[in-house]
Design an enzyme around this catalytic site. Structure first.
Site, mmCIF file in Angstrom:
data_model
loop_
_atom_site.group_PDB
_atom_site.id
_atom_site.type_symbol
_atom_site.label_atom_id
_atom_site.label_comp_id
_atom_site.label_asym_id
_atom_site.label_seq_id
_atom_site.Cartn_x
_atom_site.Cartn_y
_atom_site.Cartn_z
ATOM 1 N N TYR A 67 36.434 61.905 47.763
ATOM 2 C CA TYR A 67 36.231 60.849 48.774
ATOM 3 C C TYR A 67 34.750 60.664 49.103
ATOM 4 C CZ TYR A 67 41.226 60.673 48.880
ATOM 5 O OH TYR A 67 42.528 60.520 48.476
ATOM 6 N N ARG A 70 33.509 58.347 46.442
ATOM 7 C CA ARG A 70 33.948 56.955 46.641
ATOM 8 C C ARG A 70 33.221 56.316 47.831
ATOM 9 N NH1 ARG A 70 40.246 56.823 46.879
ATOM 10 N NH2 ARG A 70 39.880 54.576 46.901
ATOM 11 N N GLN A 104 45.836 47.915 51.410
ATOM 12 C CA GLN A 104 46.042 49.264 50.868
ATOM 13 C C GLN A 104 44.680 49.902 50.586
ATOM 14 O OE1 GLN A 104 49.598 49.281 47.868
ATOM 15 N NE2 GLN A 104 48.685 47.243 47.756
ATOM 16 N N HIS A 122 46.492 52.618 54.340
ATOM 17 C CA HIS A 122 46.219 53.874 53.618
ATOM 18 C C HIS A 122 44.980 54.578 54.150
ATOM 19 C CE1 HIS A 122 48.663 52.504 49.840
ATOM 20 N NE2 HIS A 122 49.429 52.840 50.868
ATOM 21 N N GLY A 189 45.823 41.132 44.449
ATOM 22 C CA GLY A 189 45.152 42.246 43.774
ATOM 23 C C GLY A 189 45.840 43.579 43.873
ATOM 24 N N ASN A 215 47.009 37.468 41.497
ATOM 25 C CA ASN A 215 46.659 38.711 40.810
ATOM 26 C C ASN A 215 46.148 38.399 39.403
ATOM 27 O OD1 ASN A 215 46.745 41.620 41.387
ATOM 28 N ND2 ASN A 215 48.060 41.722 39.574
ATOM 29 N N LEU A 216 45.374 39.361 38.842
ATOM 30 C CA LEU A 216 44.828 39.103 37.502
ATOM 31 C C LEU A 216 45.943 38.913 36.488
ATOM 32 C CD1 LEU A 216 42.120 38.898 36.060
ATOM 33 C CD2 LEU A 216 42.223 41.327 35.561
HETATM 34 N N1 APR Z 1 41.220 39.953 40.472
HETATM 35 C C1 APR Z 1 42.541 40.020 40.790
HETATM 36 N N2 APR Z 1 43.331 41.075 40.481
HETATM 37 C C2 APR Z 1 42.750 42.098 39.821
HETATM 38 C C3 APR Z 1 41.384 42.097 39.448
HETATM 39 C C4 APR Z 1 40.613 40.962 39.807
HETATM 40 N N3 APR Z 1 39.306 40.881 39.511
HETATM 41 N N4 APR Z 1 41.124 43.257 38.785
HETATM 42 C C5 APR Z 1 42.284 43.953 38.759
HETATM 43 N N5 APR Z 1 43.253 43.256 39.371
HETATM 44 C C6 APR Z 1 44.656 43.641 39.572
HETATM 45 C C7 APR Z 1 45.244 44.433 38.422
HETATM 46 O O1 APR Z 1 45.847 43.547 37.490
HETATM 47 C C8 APR Z 1 46.298 45.283 39.142
HETATM 48 O O2 APR Z 1 47.544 44.600 39.190
HETATM 49 O O3 APR Z 1 44.668 44.493 40.681
HETATM 50 C C9 APR Z 1 45.752 45.417 40.562
HETATM 51 C C10 APR Z 1 45.226 46.808 40.868
HETATM 52 O O4 APR Z 1 46.321 47.693 40.813
HETATM 53 P P1 APR Z 1 46.090 49.233 41.151
HETATM 54 O O5 APR Z 1 44.918 49.735 40.413
HETATM 55 O O6 APR Z 1 47.425 49.901 40.983
HETATM 56 O O7 APR Z 1 45.682 49.237 42.709
HETATM 57 P P2 APR Z 1 46.645 49.050 43.942
HETATM 58 O O8 APR Z 1 47.786 48.153 43.613
HETATM 59 O O9 APR Z 1 45.792 48.692 45.092
HETATM 60 O O10 APR Z 1 47.218 50.548 44.170
HETATM 61 C C11 APR Z 1 48.035 50.736 45.297
HETATM 62 O O11 APR Z 1 48.082 53.105 44.823
HETATM 63 O O12 APR Z 1 46.954 54.970 44.156
HETATM 64 C C12 APR Z 1 47.454 54.322 45.254
HETATM 65 O O13 APR Z 1 46.659 54.505 47.442
HETATM 66 C C13 APR Z 1 46.352 53.944 46.199
HETATM 67 O O14 APR Z 1 46.187 51.993 47.601
HETATM 68 C C14 APR Z 1 46.418 52.435 46.268
HETATM 69 C C15 APR Z 1 47.836 52.133 45.824
#
Ligand code: APR
Length: 251
Positions: A67, A70, A104, A122, A189, A215-216
């Site tokens: 942490y 980060r 999150q 979170h 995202g 989302n991407l």
């Molecule tokens: N624009 C839009 N979406 C994006 C971009 C972008 N530039 N870059 C990545 N993404 C999308 C990816 O396609 C993916 O679906 O963002 C998402 C990120 O997913 P994760 O990495 O799983 O992150 P998240 O969904 O926030 O994870 C949820 O998991 O590990 C735990 O506590 C942690 O809060 C986190 C939770």
């Protein structure tokens, strides 16, 4: 970007109640790593080593390091809010108390873009939590097992103010209430892989809200959304917010 607000609740005469959920993808273009994309955080660290209460009990120094690293990255000059963060702050300005942003993410980019109505389900990197009282205190420097709180006597050790796997996310009562009142639920995202956040779209659907995924790529819950728009957050979020505000002007 076509805004298909398919199912306004009949009695919504003025502005709708809007609930936003964001994940790591909204901060990706600001330079912060996501978790599950290639090069993501979970490629270099195991969740069970840095993001569980057991990890903290068995190897606190590694957890502090994870942490602290980060938080340091978040404080780099290059890491700034992007157009998606600003568009969501603008939507809040237009909606006032009809708007809530549930994130999150543990970064502070939403706040730095001007968002005030933010629930960090979170936790947050820029605070520490007293192990005894559970109180969160602002914290911007590295911290270690040697640090002590200032709220107890005798003073207690601190932990990252982060909700780990196996722990209850923050402010869930308020979150469920907001979802029950939503006319529009927008997810930005997130891969939709981690509950309870991954289940929010189902709840919003059950209460009759319109649901949109920005989302991407399609997230794990994409079939539950009325609308799923794919692209980079810094592009699709401002476009969607602009189209939404215009649709309310035209109503
Ligand atoms: N624009 C839009 N979406 C994006 C971009 C972008 N530039 N870059 C990545 N993404 C999308 C990816 O396609 C993916 O679906 O963002 C998402 C990120 O997913 P994760 O990495 O799983 O992150 P998240 O969904 O926030 O994870 C949820 O998991 O590990 C735990 O506590 C942690 O809060 C986190 C939770």
């Amino acid at each position: 970007v076509v805004v298909k607000i398919a199912r306004w609740r009949p009695w919504v005469t003025d502005l709708p109640n809007v609930v936003i959920l964001t994940g790591a993808g909204v901060s990706a273009e600001s330079g912060l790593k996501t978790f599950r994309d290639s090069g993501g955080l979970w490629e270099n660290f195991r969740i069970e080593d840095v993001a569980t209460p057991e990890a903290f009990m068995t190897n606190p120094d590694l957890v502090y390091h994870f942490y602290n690293m980060r938080r340091k990255q978040l404080q780099e000059a290059a890491v700034q809010p992007n157009a998606a963060h600003y568009a969501l702050a603008e939507l809040e300005t237009q909606l006032g108390d009809k708007f809530i942003l549930i994130t999150q993410n543990v970064d502070d980019l939403h706040e730095r873009a001007g968002s005030e109505r933010v629930i960090h389900m979170h936790g947050q990197l820029r605070s520490a939590r007293c192990l005894s009282s559970g109180k969160a205190i602002p914290w911007d420097d590295d911290f270690s097992a040697a640090d002590r709180c200032s709220c107890c006597a005798p003073q207690s050790p601190l932990r990252p103010d982060i909700v780990w796997f196996g722990e209850m996310p923050m402010q869930m009562d308020e979150i469920y209430y907001k979802l029950s009142q939503a006319d529009l639920f927008i997810s930005v995202g997130t891969s939709g892989q981690v509950y309870p956040a991954a289940g929010f779209v189902q709840i919003a659907n059950e209460f009759g809200a319109d649901t949109v995924e920005l989302n991407l790529e399609p997230g794990d819950q994409h079939t539950s959304f009325n609308q799923s728009i794919h692209g980079h957050a810094s592009k699709v979020v401002p476009e969607f917010v602009a189209a939404l505000l215009q649709s309310w002007k035209d109503k």
